[in-house]
Design a protein around this motif. Sequence first.
Motif, short mmCIF file in Angstrom:
data_model
loop_
_atom_site.label_atom_id
_atom_site.label_comp_id
_atom_site.label_asym_id
_atom_site.label_seq_id
_atom_site.Cartn_x
_atom_site.Cartn_y
_atom_site.Cartn_z
N ASN A 1 0.81 -1.21 0.00
CA ASN A 1 0.00 0.00 0.00
C ASN A 1 0.85 1.27 0.00
O ASN A 1 0.36 2.34 -0.33
CB ASN A 1 -0.97 0.00 1.19
N GLU A 2 2.13 1.16 0.38
CA GLU A 2 3.03 2.32 0.38
C GLU A 2 3.64 2.57 -0.99
O GLU A 2 4.27 3.60 -1.20
CB GLU A 2 4.12 2.12 1.42
N LEU A 3 3.47 1.64 -1.91
CA LEU A 3 4.00 1.79 -3.26
C LEU A 3 3.33 2.98 -3.95
O LEU A 3 2.10 3.10 -3.91
CB LEU A 3 3.74 0.51 -4.05
N GLN A 4 4.13 3.87 -4.52
CA GLN A 4 3.62 5.05 -5.23
C GLN A 4 3.75 4.82 -6.73
O GLN A 4 4.80 4.36 -7.20
CB GLN A 4 4.44 6.29 -4.86
N LEU A 5 2.72 5.16 -7.49
CA LEU A 5 2.73 4.99 -8.94
C LEU A 5 2.41 6.30 -9.64
O LEU A 5 1.60 7.09 -9.15
CB LEU A 5 1.67 3.97 -9.37
N LYS A 6 3.03 6.49 -10.76
CA LYS A 6 2.62 7.51 -11.71
C LYS A 6 2.74 6.83 -13.08
O LYS A 6 3.83 6.50 -13.52
CB LYS A 6 3.50 8.75 -11.65
N VAL A 7 1.59 6.57 -13.68
CA VAL A 7 1.56 5.80 -14.93
C VAL A 7 0.79 6.61 -15.96
O VAL A 7 -0.32 7.07 -15.70
CB VAL A 7 0.86 4.44 -14.71
N ASN A 8 1.38 6.75 -17.12
CA ASN A 8 0.69 7.31 -18.27
C ASN A 8 1.04 6.42 -19.45
O ASN A 8 2.17 6.47 -19.95
CB ASN A 8 1.10 8.76 -18.52
N LEU B 1 -2.78 6.78 -14.13
CA LEU B 1 -2.96 6.40 -12.73
C LEU B 1 -1.90 7.13 -11.93
O LEU B 1 -0.77 7.26 -12.38
CB LEU B 1 -2.73 4.90 -12.52
N TYR B 2 -2.26 7.59 -10.73
CA TYR B 2 -1.23 8.17 -9.88
C TYR B 2 -1.65 8.09 -8.42
O TYR B 2 -2.83 8.02 -8.10
CB TYR B 2 -0.90 9.62 -10.27
N GLY B 3 -0.65 8.05 -7.57
CA GLY B 3 -0.88 7.98 -6.13
C GLY B 3 -0.32 6.69 -5.57
O GLY B 3 0.32 5.90 -6.27
N SER B 4 -0.58 6.47 -4.29
CA SER B 4 -0.14 5.23 -3.65
C SER B 4 -1.20 4.16 -3.88
O SER B 4 -2.34 4.47 -4.22
CB SER B 4 0.07 5.45 -2.16
#
Length: 176
Positions: free
Chosen positions: A51-58, A96-99
């Motif tokens: 749950n602490e993993l942060q993503l920023k995907v485009n 997508l973005y956020g933890s």
Amino acid sequence: GFAVKQLPANVRYDPSTIFLDSLLLITNNSYLTDTLEVKAPSWSTVADHLNELQLKVNLVHSRIDLHEGLYFVPSLAENPSMKPMLNKQLQIDAQLYGSLANLRIPHFYCNDQDGNLLQIDGNVQNAGLPEQLLADVNIRSLRSGNKPLRSWLAPHTLPDNITLPAVIAINGPLKA
């Protein structure tokens, strides 16, 4: 087999971040384009703290061939439930973005070659903890049907005496 044919990208890697910008990953049957960023407090303990993993995907006009996943997890080929999925190619456009604790989805579009389509936006909480998963999404379009849905399932997963409509179309809000 699996082979990387091209992988130009602006890359940054440090103890907590993997960042790929201007990405163009081309394999035998897949391609991913645009931006991927993944941050973790510690790569060695990421599985214990998803749950602490942060993503920023485009991802823009990307395609993923699920069969190529066998290169990374060969044991999937032995699982009868996975076999139908290994024939899938997914077309994906996504932001997508956020933890994983609070993942924002401004845009997600995915379809396969068998007539399944999902287009959503919204927010998902606790994506790293499936038993606590919460979704507040707007289903812009979900399309499937008897044949498209069964194309994802191993034989006899859904009994033959259960008949689904040839076409299923859903839209609207989902809170679950």
